[in-house]
Enzyme design. Structure first.
Site, PDB file in Angstrom:
ATOM      1  N   ALA A  58      -2.213   1.473  -2.402  1.00 55.68           N
ATOM      2  CA  ALA A  58      -2.497   0.240  -1.661  1.00 55.68           C
ATOM      3  C   ALA A  58      -1.850   0.371  -0.290  1.00 55.68           C
ATOM      4  O   ALA A  58      -0.660   0.693  -0.185  1.00 55.68           O
ATOM      5  CB  ALA A  58      -1.956  -0.972  -2.394  1.00 55.68           C
ATOM      6  N   ALA A  87       2.889   1.025   2.222  1.00 58.11           N
ATOM      7  CA  ALA A  87       1.998   1.478   1.156  1.00 58.11           C
ATOM      8  C   ALA A  87       2.785   1.669  -0.128  1.00 58.11           C
ATOM      9  O   ALA A  87       4.017   1.800  -0.125  1.00 58.11           O
ATOM     10  CB  ALA A  87       1.309   2.787   1.551  1.00 58.11           C
ATOM     11  N   ASP A  88       2.046   1.697  -1.229  1.00 58.76           N
ATOM     12  CA  ASP A  88       2.623   2.055  -2.522  1.00 58.76           C
ATOM     13  C   ASP A  88       1.580   2.855  -3.284  1.00 58.76           C
ATOM     14  O   ASP A  88       0.378   2.579  -3.183  1.00 58.76           O
ATOM     15  CB  ASP A  88       3.021   0.812  -3.317  1.00 58.76           C
ATOM     16  N   THR A  89       2.032   3.861  -4.025  1.00 58.67           N
ATOM     17  CA  THR A  89       1.135   4.738  -4.775  1.00 58.67           C
ATOM     18  C   THR A  89       1.566   4.781  -6.231  1.00 58.67           C
ATOM     19  O   THR A  89       2.763   4.915  -6.521  1.00 58.67           O
ATOM     20  CB  THR A  89       1.146   6.170  -4.187  1.00 58.67           C
TER      21      THR A  89
END
Length: 218
Positions: A130, A92-94
């Site tokens: 995501a 994930a990436d935020t």
């Protein structure tokens, strides 16, 4: 743990988190994932923002991170075939977005303070994550992939004084966090409202992650 089919199916897999984020690890534990192996991604996070929406940018970064780990797993399996179970791989990436601009981790305290001033001027802040989940066979072959982009909305407290914002910066709590704050700490005082998944602001949406696991493990 809930006596539910997703959790029973997860026992058949090695669960790998493609991130060193302690917050994401903790959220997965809260979700009921008992055994989590961490394999950090060596993806160089240098995706250009030019010509991309924030959603496109965060999705491309998250994909790059998890795919780098996927390739390493597949390569390891070709070399020594040491795994005996198939794999669930999560990455994930935020990002933090305010007034159309992506706010990365601040370079220093001065940058962090400017971030907070910007939030006070435009109080609606988007936190976009995501998530990608791969199902990988014990031979290292990707059998399924699911992903989703999740947005939560924060409202900054416009009444906060310069003195308070400076005090928060001086605490150094949010210096190493996207946007320059940590909502799960003292940084929770910066906000008056959260619409959407609170855990998404911390780093991983709760319900959507569970739903993705249900989709990849029918």
């Amino acid at each position: 743990m809930l006596q539910y089919r997703v959790y029973e199916r997860l026992k058949e897999y090695d669960f790998i988190l493609a991130s060193t984020s302690p917050r994401r690890y903790e959220i997965l534990k809260e979700l009921g994932i008992e055994k989590i192996e961490i394999i950090p991604s060596d993806f160089e996070e240098n995706v250009t923002k030019v010509g991309k929406t924030p959603q496109e940018y965060v999705a491309q970064t998250a994909f790059g991170k998890i795919d780098a780990v996927r390739e390493r797993i597949a390569s390891d399996q070709r070399i020594d075939n040491r795994r005996t179970k198939p794999i669930i791989l999560l990455g994930a990436d935020t990002i933090v977005v305010n007034n159309g601009k992506i706010f990365e981790k601040p370079k220093d305290k001065c940058s962090q303070l400017q971030n907070l001033y910007s939030f006070r001027l435009n109080p609606i802040v988007e936190v976009i994550t995501a998530i990608y989940i791969y199902k990988i066979s014990e031979l290292g072959i990707t059998e399924a992939q699911v992903h989703k982009i999740v947005t939560s909305y924060l409202r900054f407290d416009k009444k906060l004084s310069d003195e308070f914002l400076q005090a928060y910066v001086d605490s150094e709590e949010g210096l190493n966090a996207a946007g320059g704050f940590k909502i799960q700490g003292i940084g929770g005082l910066l906000w008056t409202d959260c619409q959407g998944d609170y855990r998404n602001v911390i780093g991983l949406p709760f319900k959507d992650t569970f739903n993705l696991l249900e989709n990849v493990l029918p």
